[in-house]
Design a protein around this motif. Sequence first.
Motif, PDB file in Angstrom:
ATOM      1  N   GLN A   1       0.916  -1.107   0.024  1.00  0.00           N
ATOM      2  CA  GLN A   1      -0.125   0.048  -0.133  1.00  0.00           C
ATOM      3  C   GLN A   1       0.951   1.105  -0.091  1.00  0.00           C
ATOM      4  N   LEU A   2       0.688   2.226  -0.786  1.00  0.00           N
ATOM      5  CA  LEU A   2       1.212   3.360  -0.938  1.00  0.00           C
ATOM      6  C   LEU A   2       0.408   4.367  -0.750  1.00  0.00           C
ATOM      7  N   ILE A   3       0.596   5.448   0.204  1.00  0.00           N
ATOM      8  CA  ILE A   3      -0.232   6.275   0.649  1.00  0.00           C
ATOM      9  C   ILE A   3       0.276   7.835   0.476  1.00  0.00           C
ATOM     10  N   GLU A   4      -0.174   8.638  -0.347  1.00  0.00           N
ATOM     11  CA  GLU A   4       0.300   9.918  -0.523  1.00  0.00           C
ATOM     12  C   GLU A   4      -0.349  10.855   0.192  1.00  0.00           C
TER      13      GLU A   4
ATOM     14  N   LYS B   1       5.294  20.149   0.030  1.00  0.00           N
ATOM     15  CA  LYS B   1       6.127  18.859   0.034  1.00  0.00           C
ATOM     16  C   LYS B   1       5.327  17.727   0.076  1.00  0.00           C
ATOM     17  N   LEU B   2       5.254  16.824  -0.883  1.00  0.00           N
ATOM     18  CA  LEU B   2       4.496  15.673  -0.775  1.00  0.00           C
ATOM     19  C   LEU B   2       5.306  14.561  -0.008  1.00  0.00           C
ATOM     20  N   SER B   3       4.391  13.723   0.426  1.00  0.00           N
ATOM     21  CA  SER B   3       4.847  12.350   1.203  1.00  0.00           C
ATOM     22  C   SER B   3       4.079  11.228   0.679  1.00  0.00           C
ATOM     23  N   CYS B   4       4.843   9.975   0.782  1.00  0.00           N
ATOM     24  CA  CYS B   4       4.365   8.608   0.310  1.00  0.00           C
ATOM     25  C   CYS B   4       5.008   7.864   1.403  1.00  0.00           C
ATOM     26  N   VAL B   5       3.952   7.090   2.119  1.00  0.00           N
ATOM     27  CA  VAL B   5       4.503   6.248   2.923  1.00  0.00           C
ATOM     28  C   VAL B   5       3.961   4.701   2.468  1.00  0.00           C
ATOM     29  N   ALA B   6       5.134   3.688   2.508  1.00  0.00           N
ATOM     30  CA  ALA B   6       4.803   2.621   1.879  1.00  0.00           C
ATOM     31  C   ALA B   6       4.461   1.444   3.105  1.00  0.00           C
ATOM     32  N   SER B   7       3.533   0.476   2.797  1.00  0.00           N
ATOM     33  CA  SER B   7       3.428  -0.459   3.979  1.00  0.00           C
ATOM     34  C   SER B   7       3.465  -1.758   3.197  1.00  0.00           C
ATOM     35  N   GLY B   8       3.879  -2.879   3.764  1.00  0.00           N
ATOM     36  CA  GLY B   8       3.887  -4.192   3.433  1.00  0.00           C
ATOM     37  C   GLY B   8       5.298  -4.439   2.591  1.00  0.00           C
ATOM     38  N   LEU B   9       5.682  -5.510   3.152  1.00  0.00           N
ATOM     39  CA  LEU B   9       7.208  -6.121   2.750  1.00  0.00           C
ATOM     40  C   LEU B   9       7.176  -6.125   0.959  1.00  0.00           C
ATOM     41  N   PHE B  10       7.817  -5.537   0.353  1.00  0.00           N
ATOM     42  CA  PHE B  10       8.100  -5.762  -1.121  1.00  0.00           C
ATOM     43  C   PHE B  10       9.575  -5.215  -1.537  1.00  0.00           C
TER      44      PHE B  10
ATOM     45  N   TYR C   1       0.973  11.263  -7.869  1.00  0.00           N
ATOM     46  CA  TYR C   1       1.041   9.720  -7.537  1.00  0.00           C
ATOM     47  C   TYR C   1       2.375   9.194  -7.512  1.00  0.00           C
ATOM     48  N   CYS C   2       2.601   8.438  -6.341  1.00  0.00           N
ATOM     49  CA  CYS C   2       3.630   7.743  -6.012  1.00  0.00           C
ATOM     50  C   CYS C   2       3.422   6.291  -6.488  1.00  0.00           C
ATOM     51  N   ALA C   3       4.800   5.684  -6.745  1.00  0.00           N
ATOM     52  CA  ALA C   3       4.766   4.417  -7.211  1.00  0.00           C
ATOM     53  C   ALA C   3       5.936   3.806  -7.192  1.00  0.00           C
ATOM     54  N   SER C   4       6.097   2.438  -7.226  1.00  0.00           N
ATOM     55  CA  SER C   4       7.360   1.772  -7.084  1.00  0.00           C
ATOM     56  C   SER C   4       7.607   0.808  -8.153  1.00  0.00           C
ATOM     57  N   THR C   5       8.746   0.452  -8.340  1.00  0.00           N
ATOM     58  CA  THR C   5       9.194  -0.272  -9.584  1.00  0.00           C
ATOM     59  C   THR C   5      10.439  -1.245  -9.206  1.00  0.00           C
ATOM     60  N   THR C   6      10.481  -2.362  -9.895  1.00  0.00           N
ATOM     61  CA  THR C   6      11.556  -3.136  -9.647  1.00  0.00           C
ATOM     62  C   THR C   6      12.725  -3.067 -10.687  1.00  0.00           C
TER      63      THR C   6
ATOM     64  N   ARG D   1       6.316   0.454 -16.503  1.00  0.00           N
ATOM     65  CA  ARG D   1       7.181  -0.287 -15.596  1.00  0.00           C
ATOM     66  C   ARG D   1       7.226  -0.137 -14.202  1.00  0.00           C
ATOM     67  N   TYR D   2       6.200   0.462 -13.771  1.00  0.00           N
ATOM     68  CA  TYR D   2       5.738   0.759 -12.006  1.00  0.00           C
ATOM     69  C   TYR D   2       4.776  -0.082 -11.758  1.00  0.00           C
ATOM     70  N   ASP D   3       4.822  -0.881 -10.739  1.00  0.00           N
ATOM     71  CA  ASP D   3       4.020  -1.980 -10.299  1.00  0.00           C
ATOM     72  C   ASP D   3       2.835  -1.432  -9.280  1.00  0.00           C
ATOM     73  N   ASP D   4       3.358  -0.738  -8.302  1.00  0.00           N
ATOM     74  CA  ASP D   4       2.324  -0.463  -7.240  1.00  0.00           C
ATOM     75  C   ASP D   4       2.014   0.996  -7.276  1.00  0.00           C
ATOM     76  N   TRP D   5       1.000   1.589  -6.879  1.00  0.00           N
ATOM     77  CA  TRP D   5       0.548   3.014  -7.249  1.00  0.00           C
ATOM     78  C   TRP D   5      -0.291   3.197  -5.926  1.00  0.00           C
ATOM     79  N   GLY D   6      -0.065   4.666  -5.685  1.00  0.00           N
ATOM     80  CA  GLY D   6      -1.014   5.240  -4.354  1.00  0.00           C
ATOM     81  C   GLY D   6      -2.145   5.744  -5.172  1.00  0.00           C
ATOM     82  N   ARG D   7      -3.048   6.419  -4.589  1.00  0.00           N
ATOM     83  CA  ARG D   7      -4.480   7.069  -4.950  1.00  0.00           C
ATOM     84  C   ARG D   7      -4.099   8.455  -5.592  1.00  0.00           C
ATOM     85  N   GLY D   8      -3.026   8.948  -5.000  1.00  0.00           N
ATOM     86  CA  GLY D   8      -2.816  10.220  -5.630  1.00  0.00           C
ATOM     87  C   GLY D   8      -3.203  11.415  -4.639  1.00  0.00           C
ATOM     88  N   THR D   9      -2.441  12.295  -4.697  1.00  0.00           N
ATOM     89  CA  THR D   9      -2.872  13.396  -3.886  1.00  0.00           C
ATOM     90  C   THR D   9      -2.864  15.061  -5.024  1.00  0.00           C
ATOM     91  N   GLN D  10      -3.998  15.693  -4.716  1.00  0.00           N
ATOM     92  CA  GLN D  10      -4.195  16.793  -5.560  1.00  0.00           C
ATOM     93  C   GLN D  10      -3.263  18.099  -5.468  1.00  0.00           C
TER      94      GLN D  10
END
Length: 120
Positions: A2-5, A18-27, A93-98, A106-115
């Motif tokens: 889970q990615l939360i912006e 300043k935008l923040s994105c916190v990731a949860s869950g091991l990945f 949007y915040c996202a993660s990639t391998t 090429r990004y696998d996991d995405w947050g819901r975004g912040t306006q």
Amino acid sequence: VQLIESGGGLVQAGGSLKLSCVASGLFTRYAMGWFRQANGKERVFVAAIGWSDSRTFYADSVKGRFTISKDNDNDAVYLQMDGLKPADKAVYYCASTTVESTRSDRYDDWGRGTQVAVSS
């Protein structure tokens, strides 16, 4: 995963957010990135940072104004946005990639975004 912006809002032109994105869950990830999508337009790359080597990448449109950073201990990535322009208005949007990439597909996991809105 889970990615939360957070941190979006309305600011005057020339201001900062300043935008923040916190990731949860091991990945496993190679990098974390920020993308943005303006109304009626496609989602585009803004910035990315390597999770192990801290290499940074920026879109030309934000170089010198935006700074991406991370906190490995807290599993967080940030986007400091200075000198904001009306053209920066978008959902971010915040996202993660391998892999090392600036392509959204090429990004696998995405947050819901912040306006982010910028008034002129």
